[in-house]
Design a protein around this motif. Structure first.
Motif, mmCIF file in Angstrom:
data_model
loop_
_atom_site.group_PDB
_atom_site.id
_atom_site.type_symbol
_atom_site.label_atom_id
_atom_site.label_comp_id
_atom_site.label_asym_id
_atom_site.label_seq_id
_atom_site.Cartn_x
_atom_site.Cartn_y
_atom_site.Cartn_z
ATOM 1 N N MET A 271 50.217 87.820 49.099
ATOM 2 C CA MET A 271 49.447 86.679 49.564
ATOM 3 C C MET A 271 48.573 86.073 48.474
ATOM 4 S SD MET A 271 46.577 88.646 51.883
ATOM 5 C CE MET A 271 45.634 87.139 52.111
ATOM 6 N N ASN A 272 48.350 86.812 47.375
ATOM 7 C CA ASN A 272 47.550 86.311 46.262
ATOM 8 C C ASN A 272 48.410 85.764 45.126
ATOM 9 O OD1 ASN A 272 45.068 87.113 47.492
ATOM 10 N ND2 ASN A 272 45.533 89.242 46.914
ATOM 11 N N GLY A 273 49.725 85.693 45.359
ATOM 12 C CA GLY A 273 50.619 85.142 44.356
ATOM 13 C C GLY A 273 51.081 86.143 43.311
ATOM 14 N N LYS A 274 50.741 87.399 43.462
ATOM 15 C CA LYS A 274 51.160 88.417 42.505
ATOM 16 C C LYS A 274 52.536 88.955 42.860
ATOM 17 C CE LYS A 274 46.403 89.908 41.528
ATOM 18 N NZ LYS A 274 45.470 91.065 41.536
ATOM 19 N N PRO A 275 53.380 89.235 41.855
ATOM 20 C CA PRO A 275 54.722 89.761 42.134
ATOM 21 C C PRO A 275 54.644 91.112 42.847
ATOM 22 C CG PRO A 275 54.567 88.998 39.871
ATOM 23 C CD PRO A 275 53.158 89.006 40.407
ATOM 24 N N VAL A 276 55.623 91.346 43.751
ATOM 25 C CA VAL A 276 55.699 92.629 44.456
ATOM 26 C C VAL A 276 56.846 93.442 43.876
ATOM 27 C CG1 VAL A 276 54.715 91.697 46.574
ATOM 28 C CG2 VAL A 276 57.192 91.671 46.253
ATOM 29 N N SER A 277 56.719 94.753 44.007
ATOM 30 C CA SER A 277 57.728 95.652 43.427
ATOM 31 C C SER A 277 58.858 95.944 44.394
ATOM 32 C CB SER A 277 57.055 96.971 43.024
ATOM 33 O OG SER A 277 56.428 97.582 44.150
ATOM 34 N N CYS A 278 58.853 95.332 45.573
ATOM 35 C CA CYS A 278 59.876 95.593 46.598
ATOM 36 C C CYS A 278 61.123 94.771 46.285
ATOM 37 C CB CYS A 278 59.323 95.232 47.975
ATOM 38 S SG CYS A 278 60.469 95.522 49.332
ATOM 39 N N LYS A 279 62.217 95.451 45.970
ATOM 40 C CA LYS A 279 63.473 94.778 45.639
ATOM 41 C C LYS A 279 64.616 95.387 46.447
ATOM 42 C CE LYS A 279 61.378 92.412 42.392
ATOM 43 N NZ LYS A 279 61.094 90.955 42.572
ATOM 44 N N ALA A 280 65.496 94.509 46.988
ATOM 45 C CA ALA A 280 66.682 94.978 47.705
ATOM 46 C C ALA A 280 67.632 95.624 46.691
ATOM 47 C CB ALA A 280 67.349 93.790 48.400
ATOM 48 N N PRO A 281 68.449 96.599 47.089
ATOM 49 C CA PRO A 281 68.682 97.046 48.475
ATOM 50 C C PRO A 281 67.797 98.220 48.920
ATOM 51 C CG PRO A 281 70.314 98.035 47.064
ATOM 52 C CD PRO A 281 69.439 97.204 46.162
ATOM 53 N N ASP A 282 66.903 98.694 48.042
ATOM 54 C CA ASP A 282 66.102 99.867 48.402
ATOM 55 C C ASP A 282 64.838 99.517 49.175
ATOM 56 O OD1 ASP A 282 67.903 101.538 47.017
ATOM 57 O OD2 ASP A 282 66.926 101.057 45.112
ATOM 58 N N CYS A 283 64.451 98.257 49.161
ATOM 59 C CA CYS A 283 63.208 97.858 49.814
ATOM 60 C C CYS A 283 63.417 96.515 50.503
ATOM 61 C CB CYS A 283 62.087 97.758 48.767
ATOM 62 S SG CYS A 283 60.474 97.307 49.448
ATOM 63 N N HIS A 284 62.885 96.429 51.743
ATOM 64 C CA HIS A 284 63.028 95.206 52.514
ATOM 65 C C HIS A 284 61.748 94.956 53.318
ATOM 66 C CE1 HIS A 284 67.298 96.364 51.877
ATOM 67 N NE2 HIS A 284 67.482 95.046 51.798
ATOM 68 N N LEU A 285 61.729 93.813 53.992
ATOM 69 C CA LEU A 285 60.645 93.510 54.928
ATOM 70 C C LEU A 285 61.015 94.045 56.304
ATOM 71 C CD1 LEU A 285 58.049 92.022 55.855
ATOM 72 C CD2 LEU A 285 59.464 89.960 56.134
ATOM 73 N N HIS A 286 60.052 94.698 56.951
ATOM 74 C CA HIS A 286 60.256 95.251 58.299
ATOM 75 C C HIS A 286 59.142 94.755 59.202
ATOM 76 C CE1 HIS A 286 63.129 97.932 56.334
ATOM 77 N NE2 HIS A 286 62.163 98.211 55.457
#
Length: 924
Positions: A271-286
């Motif tokens: 929400m602050n515009g910083k990159p997140v470390s969550c990358k598919a296929p190991d990480c998703h939005l739930h």
């Protein structure tokens, strides 16, 4: 607006009715306590009120006057008519309990919903809490033994058993959606505990194919179950679901009604515009897919029909869904891309077709600020909606998707009244939007495919830089054009499953024969073998690939009838003589057009019908005489036959039951309880016997019961008689002693002339004799010996009371042919209370059902009917006689032979006895 409350004296219930959106209220006093109010979906003046005691009431003038509809209705199983499907807008669907304790699906009009006017719409009883009326479909279930069958009616046609895969063996079924001529449901199979499988149906809701396995479920209070699946409003065919495998929960999305599922793409930044470390296929939005317990706040995911593509929900990033981690995310392109907007969960409200998004923090502390966004959650403004912090209970918007007025309601403290704060955003916008204020966006799935449900669809939304009101005339959809059909537009047909290795191929289950004819296949018709595929319902693709078209054509064979059922419209198996009865016949499988139906109504009336189950010709009949009738229907054609049988009881309602039992009994001695039912010709009556404080009754089909009382004291005995139509009851009290003795008495024959043979007569005679005997016992014995005990009946006729000869047997009392009676004398102590109880008083020439027996030595069974009267005071002991002792030491007090109908002597009257009880080692 209708509010429910109590008056100041807490005795009267009040309805506060507003017709001006809550600006003013009219108060209406009502004589009941409504638990639930159900407003008519199209006529605002009509509403239903359900009470916790099962009563259902209706009002046609917005609560001013109420009419009782029914008294045994199931909570939550009441439905108004559906527009375009039900013919009458005043029709009500309901589940109600019948007099036997079973449950029925019935309908009626609110103008007349008496027992005679309700119509049973399903042949037979249904399971409790199983009725569901939704759009074109009606669902019920029926459990027999340990097997449950689910039934569906499409567009109010005949109910048909729902067909799931043969070995699914459902433990529970929850309907998710009935949109667009298709049923989308969650089914818990025999091996599942906290998950369900998702199935979708053909247009009639009969045949089901699996589309997703292992969807998470949560048990709620009152046996409610929440399934983690959500239909996204605004774009048809889009669903969100939480799948649970090996304890790990992940969120999936489908754009084609379950044909294919994909995990949600995580946002690139926080929400602050910083990159997140969550990358598919190991990480998703739930996302959490929970409904809110409070109906005035949004759940964890919020969508709206007038805001297509806009989804806002609470969840987390990672490899699985984490409980109690509820960051807020938003998408404006129907799930393709997401953005984080808050770190904590908020309640959401959409105004002006989603042009304004209002968010209030979900917290247990008081608040006075809210946040709102006019650019689909990219930026947020803060607004102080009150000067004093309040505990927020809910958010409401005024009617209409275009509204910009909302209300926050809550309370300042837990003891304060509600505080309602109206927030008006209209003054914040300087103008109405024009065409130049909008831009278009095209719906795609996560792979970028533009053909969703067989169409390319383009929508429009307000530009981020435009600060205007969309208003009432706003329309979100711009264009829609069909696509050519491809593999993605077809799902697996009934009896087929998608291969987990070859994801696009459907193969037949081992139990299913693709060449088998459908159940509605009639001789002379043709059918096609299933290819294993069927087009997704409401998919609008044209041309291209057609995987549903079969090259195998078959002629319908003649199928034997199977699953034949017969019942009565209204479901009552007990009716009164002269009632009009309509029989209903249903056949689950087999040919009907060439089948003959032989009907035998059990009273000599027989008929033969052709094509009975598919015509509107009813089988109507009327039974004139009471009795039990066996109704049989035999369906037969060249291929085979089937038979159905039912028993119908024709009986008049029970008027009353009179419990006959000795008022005094010995401890651990057998006592005969007898119920006399009126009318006497009542058949197939079931008797429930409640003895003492026991909560478990004993059931008999006979009107008598042998029992023992193990403890001394007063014992309450109650009998309930039920014949399927009515239930009546009577109660008596039996005083149980350790021991007592008997003195036999008889009456002169002239009393027989005035005996009407009713309990009240015996009670009155008993009271007369009791008063005469209210003196010392020796004097009583001497008076009997001297024949000085007598009383007057009608016309001055004197009746003589004498000591009876217990050994007289069939010879009468003391050689006299007069009628016999039985009196009971009790000596409780040296100064004791005595009571005369008339056991038996019966005309010798009439038959009467047996009530109580005691076998005298060397004689036949003796009938005895007793009356419990208050004992009169006795002041001296009595010497017992040899005859009395002989009776006490004789055979068992109650005879085992309950089938004896011997009520009197052929040439005289039966013998009777008088009982004396002592409290010392001496006999008095």
């Amino acid at each position: 607006v209708v509010l429910v409350g109590s008056s100041m004296n807490e005795r009267d219930q009040m309805l506060f009715i507003s017709t001006d959106e809550g600006s003013s209220f009219q108060r209406q006093s009502v004589a009941f306590t409504p638990d639930t109010l159900l407003f008519h979906p199209r006529e605002e003046d009509k509403l239903l009120a359900y009470c916790k005691d099962g009563r259902l009431l209706a009002s046609t003038d917005l609560g001013r006057k109420w009419t009782l509809l029914q008294e045994r209705v199931t909570k939550g199983r009441i439905f108004w008519s559906v527009s375009g499907v039900d013919g009458d807008p005043d029709l009500v669907h309901m589940e109600m309990r019948d007099t036997s304790g079973g449950f029925l699906y019935v309908t009626c009009l609110i103008q007349n919903c008496s027992d005679k006017m309700v119509t049973a719409q399903f042949l037979g009883k249904i399971d409790h809490n199983s009725l569901l009326v939704q759009d074109d479909y009606i669902f019920v279930k029926v459990t027999t033994g340990n097997r449950t069958k689910h039934y569906v009616s499409y567009q109010r046609n005949e109910f048909v058993q729902m067909r799931f895969p043969k070995y699914a063996l459902p433990k529970d079924v929850q309907v998710v959606s009935t949109d667009e001529n298709q049923v989308f449901l969650a089914l818990q199979e025999w091996y599942q505990t906290d998950t369900y499988n998702l199935y979708q149906s053909d247009p009639h809701g009969v045949y089901y194919s699996i589309v997703l396995e292992n969807v998470r479920s949560t048990k709620q209070p009152e046996e409610n179950v929440l399934i983690d699946i959500l239909e996204v409003r605004g774009v048809k065919g889009v669903f969100l679901a939480n799948q649970k495998i090996d304890g790990k929960v992940t969120t999936l999305i489908t754009y084609n009604k379950g044909r294919s599922w994909d995990p949600l793409t995580p946002p690139a930044t926080d929400m602050n515009g910083k990159p997140v470390s969550c990358k598919a296929p190991d990480c998703h939005l739930h996302l959490h897919l929970r409904w809110a317990d409070n109906p005035y706040v949004s759940g964890t995911v919020h969508t709206k029909d007038s805001a297509p593509g806009l989804i806002m929900g609470a969840g987390n990033l990672g490899s699985k869904l984490v409980e109690y981690k509820e960051e807020m995310y938003i998408t404006s392109d129907c799930g393709k891309t997401w953005r984080q907007v808050f770190e904590e969960e908020h309640h959401i409200l959409y105004l002006d077709h989603g042009g304004v998004i209002v968010a209030i923090k979900d917290t247990s502390i008081p608040l006075k600020i809210l946040k709102f966004s006019i650019d689909e959650g990219r930026t947020w403004n803060v607004h102080n909606f009150t000067s004093t912090s309040v505990f927020v209970d809910g958010l409401l918007s005024e009617p209409g998707d275009e509204t910009l007025v909302m209300t926050v309601f809550g309370h300042i403290s837990y003891r304060s009244d509600w505080e309602l704060v109206k927030v008006d955003f209209r003054q914040s916008f300087p103008r109405q939007c024009t065409e130049s204020d909008y831009e278009s966006w095209q719906l795609t799935d996560l792979q970028g495919d533009k053909c969703i449900m067989g169409r390319e669809r383009t929508f429009r939304k307000r530009k981020e830089t435009s600060f205007c009101i969309k208003g009432k005339s706003y329309a979100s959809a711009i264009t829609s054009k069909p696509c050519q059909c491809t593999e993605k537009d077809f799902n697996c047909d009934y009896g087929f499953e998608r291969s987990r290795v070859e994801g696009d191929r459907c193969f037949a289950d081992f139990w299913y024969d693709p060449d088998s004819p459908p159940e509605d296949c009639h001789l002379g018709q043709n059918y096609e073998s299933s290819t294993g595929y069927r087009k997704v319902i409401s998919n609008a693709c044209e041309g291209g690939l057609n995987k549903q078209q079969s090259s195998k054509q078959h002629s319908c064979p003649l199928l034997a009838p199977k699953g034949l059922q017969v019942g009565i419209k209204g479901q009552m198996l007990a009716v009164a003589p002269g009632d009009d009865i309509t029989f209903m016949v249903h056949q689950e499988q087999g040919d009907t057009s060439s089948t003959k139906y032989q009907v035998d109504l059990g009273d000599g009336v027989r008929a033969i019908y052709q094509n009975l189950t598919v015509t509107d010709e009813p089988i109507q009949h009327r039974y004139e005489k009471p009795g039990v009738y066996r109704v049989t229907v035999r369906a037969e054609n060249v291929a085979g036959h089937d038979k159905a049988t039912m028993y119908i009881q024709v009986t008049a309602p029970l008027q009353e039951v009179h419990l006959e039992v000795v008022p005094i009994a010995g401890r651990n001695q057998e006592v005969n309880l007898t119920a006399v039912v009126l009318p006497a010709e009542a058949n197939l009556t079931v008797f429930y016997w409640w003895i003492g404080d026991s909560l478990q009754p004993m059931l008999t089909l006979k009107n008598s019961l042998l029992t023992r009382f193990s403890e001394a004291g007063d014992v309450s005995v109650t009998v309930q008689a039920s014949n399927g139509r009515t239930m009546v009851q009577d109660t008596r009290t039996v005083r149980v002693y350790d021991d007592f003795q008997v003195i036999p008495l008889s009456f002169s024959r002239n009393l027989d002339s005035y005996n009407p043979n009713i309990p009240v007569w015996r009670e009155d005679i008993g009271q007369v004799v009791t008063k005469l005997l209210a003196k010392r016992i020796p004097a009583i014995m001497q008076a009997f010996s001297d024949k000085n005990v007598s009383f007057m009946v009608r016309g001055g006729l004197r009746v003589l009371v004498m000591l009876a000869d217990p050994n007289a047997g069939n010879r009468g009392a003391a050689g006299s042919p007069g009628i016999w009676a039985l009196a009971v004398l009790f000596v409780i102590s040296i100064i004791a209370t005595g009571s005369f109880i008339l056991y038996k008083f019966k005309r010798t020439e009439e038959a009467y059902p047996p009530l109580f027996f005691r076998k005298l030595p060397g004689s036949r069974n003796v009938y005895a009917q007793m009356h419990n009267e208050k004992e009169q005071e006795m002041t001296s002991p009595v010497n017992h006689s040899e005859d009395t002792q002989h009776i006490i030491q004789g055979e068992e007090f109650i005879d085992d032979d309950l089938d004896s109908q011997t009520l009197g002597n052929p040439g005289g009257s039966p013998a009777f006895r008088s009982l004396i009880r002592t409290t010392t080692n001496h006999c008095y």
